[in-house]
Design a protein around this motif. Sequence first.
Motif, mmCIF file in Angstrom:
data_model
loop_
_atom_site.group_PDB
_atom_site.id
_atom_site.type_symbol
_atom_site.label_atom_id
_atom_site.label_comp_id
_atom_site.label_asym_id
_atom_site.label_seq_id
_atom_site.Cartn_x
_atom_site.Cartn_y
_atom_site.Cartn_z
ATOM 1 N N UNK A 35 0.847 -1.210 0.000
ATOM 2 C CA UNK A 35 0.000 0.000 0.000
ATOM 3 C C UNK A 35 0.873 1.246 0.000
ATOM 4 N N UNK A 36 1.805 1.307 0.950
ATOM 5 C CA UNK A 36 2.768 2.407 1.016
ATOM 6 C C UNK A 36 3.954 1.917 1.832
ATOM 7 N N UNK A 37 5.112 2.004 1.228
ATOM 8 C CA UNK A 37 6.338 1.477 1.810
ATOM 9 C C UNK A 37 6.667 2.149 3.152
ATOM 10 N N UNK A 38 6.907 1.343 4.194
ATOM 11 C CA UNK A 38 7.242 1.907 5.506
ATOM 12 C C UNK A 38 8.575 1.415 6.069
ATOM 13 N N UNK A 39 9.223 0.486 5.427
ATOM 14 C CA UNK A 39 10.532 0.029 5.911
ATOM 15 C C UNK A 39 11.597 1.002 5.427
ATOM 16 N N UNK A 40 12.659 1.195 6.169
ATOM 17 C CA UNK A 40 12.885 0.607 7.461
ATOM 18 C C UNK A 40 12.423 1.574 8.542
ATOM 19 N N UNK A 41 11.546 1.089 9.392
ATOM 20 C CA UNK A 41 11.061 1.908 10.499
ATOM 21 C C UNK A 41 12.214 2.382 11.381
ATOM 22 N N UNK A 42 13.138 1.472 11.622
ATOM 23 C CA UNK A 42 14.257 1.803 12.499
ATOM 24 C C UNK A 42 15.053 2.985 11.936
ATOM 25 N N UNK A 43 15.344 2.926 10.654
ATOM 26 C CA UNK A 43 16.138 4.004 10.046
ATOM 27 C C UNK A 43 15.352 5.316 10.000
ATOM 28 N N UNK A 44 14.075 5.211 9.701
ATOM 29 C CA UNK A 44 13.275 6.434 9.591
ATOM 30 C C UNK A 44 13.227 7.186 10.922
ATOM 31 N N UNK A 45 12.878 6.486 11.986
ATOM 32 C CA UNK A 45 12.771 7.169 13.278
ATOM 33 C C UNK A 45 14.144 7.635 13.773
ATOM 34 N N UNK A 46 15.158 6.809 13.569
ATOM 35 C CA UNK A 46 16.504 7.206 14.011
ATOM 36 C C UNK A 46 16.935 8.485 13.296
ATOM 37 N N UNK A 47 16.576 8.590 12.019
ATOM 38 C CA UNK A 47 16.988 9.779 11.262
ATOM 39 C C UNK A 47 16.269 11.040 11.763
ATOM 40 N N UNK A 48 15.148 10.848 12.433
ATOM 41 C CA UNK A 48 14.440 11.989 13.032
ATOM 42 C C UNK A 48 14.951 12.281 14.449
ATOM 43 N N UNK A 49 15.965 11.538 14.881
ATOM 44 C CA UNK A 49 16.570 11.826 16.182
ATOM 45 C C UNK A 49 15.972 11.052 17.343
ATOM 46 N N UNK A 50 15.238 9.991 17.036
ATOM 47 C CA UNK A 50 14.596 9.218 18.105
ATOM 48 C C UNK A 50 15.456 8.024 18.520
ATOM 49 N N UNK A 51 15.331 7.654 19.783
ATOM 50 C CA UNK A 51 15.853 6.384 20.270
ATOM 51 C C UNK A 51 14.893 5.296 19.804
ATOM 52 N N UNK A 52 15.416 4.269 19.141
ATOM 53 C CA UNK A 52 14.546 3.248 18.551
ATOM 54 C C UNK A 52 14.792 1.889 19.209
ATOM 55 N N UNK A 53 13.722 1.262 19.638
ATOM 56 C CA UNK A 53 13.796 -0.076 20.223
ATOM 57 C C UNK A 53 12.852 -0.978 19.431
#
Lengths: 309, 275
Positions: free
Chosen positions: B184-202
């Motif tokens: 439907x709409x590509x969302x990977x990689x979640x880890x990279x996306x959030x990290x690039x916004x400055x978030x701690x990702x678990x």
Amino acid sequence: MNKIPNRQAICDVLMEKAKDDRDIVVLCSDSRGSASLAPFAAEYPAQFVEVGIAEQDLVGIAAGLAACGKKAFVASPACFLSTRSYEQAKVDCAYSDTNVKLIGISGGISYGALGMSHHSAQDIAAMSAIPNMRVYLPSDRHQTKKLVEALLQDEKCAYIRVGRNPVADIYEEENCPFELNKATVLCEGTDVAIIACGEMVKPALDAAELLKEKGITATVLDMYCIKPIDQDAIIRAAENARAVLTVEEHAPFGGLGSMVSQILAEHCPKKVKNLTLPDAPVVTGTSAQVFAHYHLDAEGIAAAAEAIL
Amino acid sequence: MNYKALSFDLRRDCVDIIMAGGGGHIGGDMSVLDIMATLYLRKMNISPENINDPDRDRFVLSKGHAMEAYYAILAYKGFLDLDDIKANFSKYGSKYIGHPNNKLPGIEMNSGSLGHGLPVCVGMALAGKMDNRPYRVYTIMGDGELAEGSVWEGAMSASHYKLDNLCAIVDRNRLQISGNTEDVMHHDSQQERWASFGWNVITVDGHDYDALSAAFDSAAATKGRPTVIIAETTKGYGSSVMENKAPWHHKVPTQEEYAQIMADFVARKEEALHE
């Protein structure tokens, strides 16, 4: 001529009240300068939130702050605030019942020559259609001050539209009759009732003077409270007049004129004429030029009043 | 407490609510339930006794359509009465509607339209910082929801304001109403996306109570930036009737399917009790 725009009056009130109220929080979307709120941001940095050019986030954050006890004042150009963040206004503010005051700056066609993207000729209709959202268009700086002081006393959301440019005073600092959600009667006559809001109140009042010279007497209502609208004042003014004229800086459908017509059709059928902006992108020009083009000035209002009598 | 075993009782309540009301979002209810249960039963400082305490933890269900799971948990925590919900959910004039409504005790904000929860929680977290309050703020989003631009506006501002009192959770079940999220709409990689916004990702197994609990502890211990927990989940979790099947986004079970789902829940609960 007064040189203080209504947006400046809002900043003055918030600066004054924030001295003793740490819960007042102002939010801007890279709009502190155009909102005249840079002094607030400088004086109260801990009570100022810069969100950047992100109007959905702007209003959502304001609602979250309000849900935790803050009195959130959002100031952003009316054209964006009333459309880009419309769903946040509906769901996060009105539906969730949060204490967010949305201040649409540079409203209507204030950004005259910038084109339709920067005009908010639909904001009254849009915001008024949301249950639990109140809508106000104050007419001058003194009334704006009274309005903001009154709204600081409650915990409900509201949308307030002000223009970009200074507008002539209608009231005086020491003589500004104001009751929340009640229209102000500026003069009374028996021929025509002119009901106006925001920047159209002054030319409506001037039109009454022009009409007087021709032997026509007019009631002029400052209907700064669009929602909840002062229905009693509208009916009273209409009952005492032969015809009713509404004047607003807004598109023809869903604004003050539509509401007044709706009320009078049910309660006091009368001939009603709505003076508005067109259902089209407006002509390029300064506010004054645009108003004159669409006969939204004293001469145009007087002529329209004469024509319906 | 064997939370895993309990979770199948909560799933039973959730499906019963859907059956009683004749509608609901069963697939997402099942995928998000363990995340929400971990928060409400193990982590958050929130109970019917402290709903007006300014220091209570805040929760916003951004994927508001998972309301039936939320009802089951709010009822278990004592905010609401389960029998009353089952008798009235979605009925004419009912206060129990298909999305969160803050007229009900325990619900902070209304939602339903997607992409609203994160900006609202940014505001709640900012208020906590301004007033120096100890509460934490949580929101759960669906993965299909991440296509909403407002999510990323919120992601920007949370990181800009270093909101370490904010924790977002993505219910990464990889299915949305039209099918696979990646189609439907590509969302990977979640880890990279959030990290690039400055978030701690678990990243965590979203059905493992101990792993979820540890992730929330880790988020609370992380200073200077917000945390997102990518909870890898299974849509329709708990019964082979609906697991990983997109049409079960909001399907109402037939009586036969209902019997099988309940039997599956009982069997899974037994398994959990003997683990």
